[in-house]
Design an enzyme around this catalytic site. Structure first.
Site, short mmCIF file in Angstrom:
data_model
loop_
_atom_site.label_atom_id
_atom_site.label_comp_id
_atom_site.label_asym_id
_atom_site.label_seq_id
_atom_site.Cartn_x
_atom_site.Cartn_y
_atom_site.Cartn_z
N ARG A 148 71.92 23.00 -56.81
CA ARG A 148 72.54 23.77 -55.74
C ARG A 148 71.78 25.08 -55.58
NH1 ARG A 148 75.03 28.19 -57.79
NH2 ARG A 148 76.03 28.13 -59.83
N ASN A 186 71.45 29.20 -55.40
CA ASN A 186 72.04 30.30 -56.15
C ASN A 186 71.65 31.63 -55.49
OD1 ASN A 186 73.77 30.91 -58.46
ND2 ASN A 186 71.99 31.97 -59.31
N ASP A 244 71.68 39.48 -63.82
CA ASP A 244 72.20 38.64 -62.73
C ASP A 244 71.66 39.16 -61.41
OD1 ASP A 244 73.95 36.94 -61.10
OD2 ASP A 244 75.14 36.68 -62.90
#
Length: 294
Positions: free
Chosen positions: A102, A104, A200
């Site tokens: 998928r 991100n 992140d």
């Protein structure tokens, strides 16, 4: 809206994987996702009213194109989104032949290029990649990525940043400012190994400092242009995921968070996990460029 110190809970829905915050200067609206909850959230920055939009599949990045359309990165490709109706129209596939991956993290380069990362849905190592999209063309830039994050760009378009959260090192790469394509090999910019949390999502401020969320660290680090930590902002939950400057003057910082992988016991302690926050950063960001689709 509730307040905890300088950090405001802008939306108290607890998202399993809040991610992909962005700002649309054409409409003065902010957007973010619950990737695993397959929902897009839209916030009017004048009223802070939040509207959820259910999606047919997982998605992680949205950006403006023009007055009528947005582009959205979903688990199987790029789609055009009609601003008024929310209708989705397939545009260009992205790993559509691999049901195990998928999209991100992503970001828009000043040239109108969109970088987007992919990853395994099931935690497989090195199953993802980072791609460059511009004018309908998708080009793979880097492969063997586990969890692509930290994608952002300098205001002049000559520098890009990205990381693999599993590796926990933020990389810097020289770019062609006209296209957003790399012109050299990436080099180490910041090493978070042994630090508090893992790297992140990230965004650059107007002053050139880089703001990056630390999953597991309950904080957002601010890095100077030479990679030195100059500030650390606490977030009242363990797993912040990504920051984005929002508002007409890009003066507020929206931070998404997640409760993914938390045990029931951990969630009972970390009651704000998955909520969406706004901080007063004391600096301004900059608005993203529209994505060039043709």
């Amino acid at each position: 809206m509730t307040t905890e110190g300088a950090v405001h809970v802008i939306d108290d829905r607890t998202l399993e994987l809040g991610e992909g915050p962005s700002y649309d200067p054409l409409t003065d609206k902010a957007y973010w996702f619950d990737i695993l909850g397959m929902t897009l959230y839209e916030m009017d920055c004048q009223t802070d009213a939040v509207t959820p939009h259910p999606l047919p599949r997982m998605a992680s990045e949205i950006a403006g194109i023009d007055q009528e359309r947005q582009i959205i990165a979903m688990e199987d490709g790029f789609y055009f989104r009609d601003r008024e109706s929310g209708d989705l129209k397939p545009h260009v596939p992205l790993e559509a032949d691999d049901p195990n991956t998928r999209s991100n993290d992503g970001g828009v380069h000043p040239s109108g290029a969109l970088w987007i990362g992919t990853m395994s849905k099931h935690g497989a190592r090195e199953a993802g990649a980072i791609y460059h999209y511009r004018a309908g063309v998708v080009t793979q830039l880097y492969d063997k990525i586990s969890i692509p994050n930290g994608i952002c760009f300098s205001s002049d378009g000559v520098t890009g940043y990205f990381c693999d959260t599993v590796v926990n090192k933020l990389m810097r790469v020289a770019l062609d400012p006209q296209t957003g394509m790399p012109t050299s090999e990436p080099e180490l910019f910041f090493d978070q190994t042994g630090g508090k949390g893992v790297l992140d999502g990230a965004v650059l401020a107007e002053d050139g400092n880089l703001w990056i969320a630390c999953w597991g660290g309950a904080n957002v680090l601010v890095l100077s242009p030479d990679g030195t930590v100059v500030r650390e902002l606490a977030v009242p939950t363990r797993q912040p995921t990504c920051p984005a400057f929002i508002g007409r003057n890009a003066e507020r910082l929206l931070v998404t968070t997640a409760w993914e992988h938390m045990s029931p016991e951990r969630r009972s302690i970390d009651a704000k996990a998955g909520m969406t926050f706004v901080l007063d950063p004391g600096v301004r960001g900059r608005h993203p460029a529209p994505v060039l689709v043709a």
